[in-house]
Design a protein around this motif. Structure first.
Motif, PDB file in Angstrom:
ATOM      1  N   PRO A 164      30.059 -35.021-101.351  1.00 48.72           N
ATOM      2  CA  PRO A 164      29.176 -33.953-101.757  1.00 48.72           C
ATOM      3  C   PRO A 164      28.412 -33.766-100.467  1.00 48.72           C
ATOM      4  CG  PRO A 164      28.995 -35.486-103.509  1.00 48.72           C
ATOM      5  CD  PRO A 164      29.710 -36.062-102.576  1.00 48.72           C
ATOM      6  N   PRO A 165      27.661 -32.705-100.361  1.00 49.95           N
ATOM      7  CA  PRO A 165      26.702 -32.494 -99.059  1.00 49.95           C
ATOM      8  C   PRO A 165      25.544 -33.327 -99.163  1.00 49.95           C
ATOM      9  CG  PRO A 165      27.081 -30.242-100.475  1.00 49.95           C
ATOM     10  CD  PRO A 165      27.595 -31.430-101.174  1.00 49.95           C
ATOM     11  N   GLN A 166      25.115 -33.579-100.412  1.00 50.58           N
ATOM     12  CA  GLN A 166      24.027 -34.663-100.448  1.00 50.58           C
ATOM     13  C   GLN A 166      24.128 -36.003 -99.773  1.00 50.58           C
ATOM     14  OE1 GLN A 166      25.199 -32.958-102.935  1.00 50.58           O
ATOM     15  NE2 GLN A 166      23.795 -32.641-104.740  1.00 50.58           N
ATOM     16  N   VAL A 167      25.558 -36.431-100.134  1.00 43.62           N
ATOM     17  CA  VAL A 167      25.699 -37.805 -99.400  1.00 43.62           C
ATOM     18  C   VAL A 167      25.840 -37.435 -97.756  1.00 43.62           C
ATOM     19  CG1 VAL A 167      27.914 -39.553 -99.098  1.00 43.62           C
ATOM     20  CG2 VAL A 167      26.978 -38.442-101.485  1.00 43.62           C
ATOM     21  N   LEU A 168      26.448 -36.248 -97.381  1.00 48.48           N
ATOM     22  CA  LEU A 168      26.763 -36.203 -95.814  1.00 48.48           C
ATOM     23  C   LEU A 168      25.318 -35.996 -95.173  1.00 48.48           C
ATOM     24  CD1 LEU A 168      29.403 -33.510 -96.042  1.00 48.48           C
ATOM     25  CD2 LEU A 168      29.837 -35.912 -95.386  1.00 48.48           C
ATOM     26  N   GLN A 169      24.566 -35.322 -95.867  1.00 45.92           N
ATOM     27  CA  GLN A 169      23.103 -35.269 -95.445  1.00 45.92           C
ATOM     28  C   GLN A 169      22.589 -36.808 -95.396  1.00 45.92           C
ATOM     29  OE1 GLN A 169      21.158 -32.466 -98.084  1.00 45.92           O
ATOM     30  NE2 GLN A 169      22.587 -30.680 -97.228  1.00 45.92           N
ATOM     31  N   PHE A 170      22.768 -37.593 -96.369  1.00 40.25           N
ATOM     32  CA  PHE A 170      21.897 -38.826 -96.396  1.00 40.25           C
ATOM     33  C   PHE A 170      22.391 -39.582 -95.313  1.00 40.25           C
ATOM     34  CE2 PHE A 170      21.844 -43.268 -98.068  1.00 40.25           C
ATOM     35  CZ  PHE A 170      20.519 -43.321 -98.205  1.00 40.25           C
ATOM     36  N   GLU A 171      24.087 -39.649 -95.013  1.00 40.06           N
ATOM     37  CA  GLU A 171      24.407 -40.618 -94.401  1.00 40.06           C
ATOM     38  C   GLU A 171      23.801 -40.141 -92.679  1.00 40.06           C
ATOM     39  OE1 GLU A 171      28.968 -41.356 -96.497  1.00 40.06           O
ATOM     40  OE2 GLU A 171      28.578 -40.029 -94.846  1.00 40.06           O
ATOM     41  N   LEU A 172      23.743 -38.812 -92.397  1.00 42.27           N
ATOM     42  CA  LEU A 172      23.688 -38.262 -91.296  1.00 42.27           C
ATOM     43  C   LEU A 172      22.108 -38.910 -90.953  1.00 42.27           C
ATOM     44  CD1 LEU A 172      24.315 -36.610 -88.801  1.00 42.27           C
ATOM     45  CD2 LEU A 172      23.374 -34.867 -89.734  1.00 42.27           C
ATOM     46  N   ALA A 173      21.042 -38.810 -91.945  1.00 40.46           N
ATOM     47  CA  ALA A 173      19.670 -39.064 -92.115  1.00 40.46           C
ATOM     48  C   ALA A 173      19.475 -40.739 -91.838  1.00 40.46           C
ATOM     49  CB  ALA A 173      18.793 -38.561 -93.170  1.00 40.46           C
ATOM     50  N   THR A 174      20.211 -41.229 -92.453  1.00 39.09           N
ATOM     51  CA  THR A 174      20.285 -42.847 -92.452  1.00 39.09           C
ATOM     52  C   THR A 174      20.786 -43.249 -90.967  1.00 39.09           C
ATOM     53  OG1 THR A 174      20.694 -42.986 -94.744  1.00 39.09           O
ATOM     54  CG2 THR A 174      21.491 -44.879 -93.318  1.00 39.09           C
ATOM     55  N   ARG A 175      21.684 -42.740 -90.309  1.00 38.80           N
ATOM     56  CA  ARG A 175      22.179 -43.022 -88.829  1.00 38.80           C
ATOM     57  C   ARG A 175      21.071 -42.740 -87.902  1.00 38.80           C
ATOM     58  NH1 ARG A 175      27.141 -41.468 -90.772  1.00 38.80           N
ATOM     59  NH2 ARG A 175      27.264 -39.756 -89.577  1.00 38.80           N
ATOM     60  N   ALA A 176      20.598 -41.633 -88.233  1.00 46.71           N
ATOM     61  CA  ALA A 176      19.664 -41.156 -87.137  1.00 46.71           C
ATOM     62  C   ALA A 176      18.348 -42.098 -87.274  1.00 46.71           C
ATOM     63  CB  ALA A 176      19.268 -39.629 -87.531  1.00 46.71           C
ATOM     64  N   GLU A 177      17.770 -42.289 -88.631  1.00 52.68           N
ATOM     65  CA  GLU A 177      16.696 -43.195 -88.594  1.00 52.68           C
ATOM     66  C   GLU A 177      17.022 -44.660 -87.795  1.00 52.68           C
ATOM     67  OE1 GLU A 177      13.975 -45.329 -92.154  1.00 52.68           O
ATOM     68  OE2 GLU A 177      15.667 -43.972 -92.626  1.00 52.68           O
TER      69      GLU A 177
END
Length: 197
Positions: A164-177
């Protein structure tokens, strides 16, 4: 919660970007990404035992290393037993179950909405498995039937679930952090550990 944010160490070694996250309560998570494609190759987690010792690693993505020792282990797993492994793509959670030499018509792959698991079974009662998706549970997301597909070829059952979009956003944010806040190390092949400031 801010207090629940982990401390992260990020390093690149052997063509993989490795992120080691540690929480204050002793929980740990190790994630390894392909340095070129950024695809998740391995994720394992563990938490302290009741007595405060190190717990056993639980593999969410990828497979544990084969540690069979012929000099000390009496029995090795049969190479004909089903082998279960999760290997995600950027867009999908994906599981492969090898050594299932049955016709496609005997398989049933469904979503159990009550337990929030994917259930695999055969009509000939040769295989049964429940599959958790911790990524969805961590974000408190419900499984949807329409996101799951499966196929069976070459004795391998391949199950895919579109993220889902929420998972994709969370993965991207986690890697960026992790990139921003983690201590960064670069380990050259066969070389010593170097720190990037």
């Amino acid at each position: 919660m801010a207090d629940d944010k982990p401390e992260r160490v990020c390093m690149v070694a052997e063509g993989r970007k490795k992120i080691h996250s540690t929480w204050k309560d002793g929980r740990e998570m190790v994630e390894e990404f392909d340095a070129k494609t950024a695809e998740l190759v391995l994720r394992k987690t563990r938490k302290p035992t009741v007595m405060g010792g190190e717990g056993k690693w639980e593999f969410e993505v990828g497979a544990p290393p084969k540690d069979f020792n012929p000099s000390s282990d009496l029995l090795a797993p049969s190479c004909e037993n089903p082998i279960f492994c999760r290997k995600d793509t950027k867009e999908e959670f994906q599981w492969r179950i090898r050594n299932l030499p049955y016709d496609k018509s005997v398989f049933s792959v469904t979503v159990d909405h009550q337990t929030q698991q994917i259930v695999v079974r055969t009509s000939i009662k040769k295989y049964f498995k429940r599959i958790d998706i911790p990524d969805m549970a961590r974000l408190k997301l419900q499984l949807e039937d329409g996101r799951m597909t499966w196929k069976h070829e070459f004795n391998t059952l391949i199950i895919s679930y579109t993220k889902p979009p929420q998972v994709l956003q969370f993965e991207l944010a986690t890697r960026a952090e992790a990139e921003r806040n983690a201590l960064k190390f670069n380990i050259p092949t066969g070389g010593q550990q170097l720190m990037n400031n």
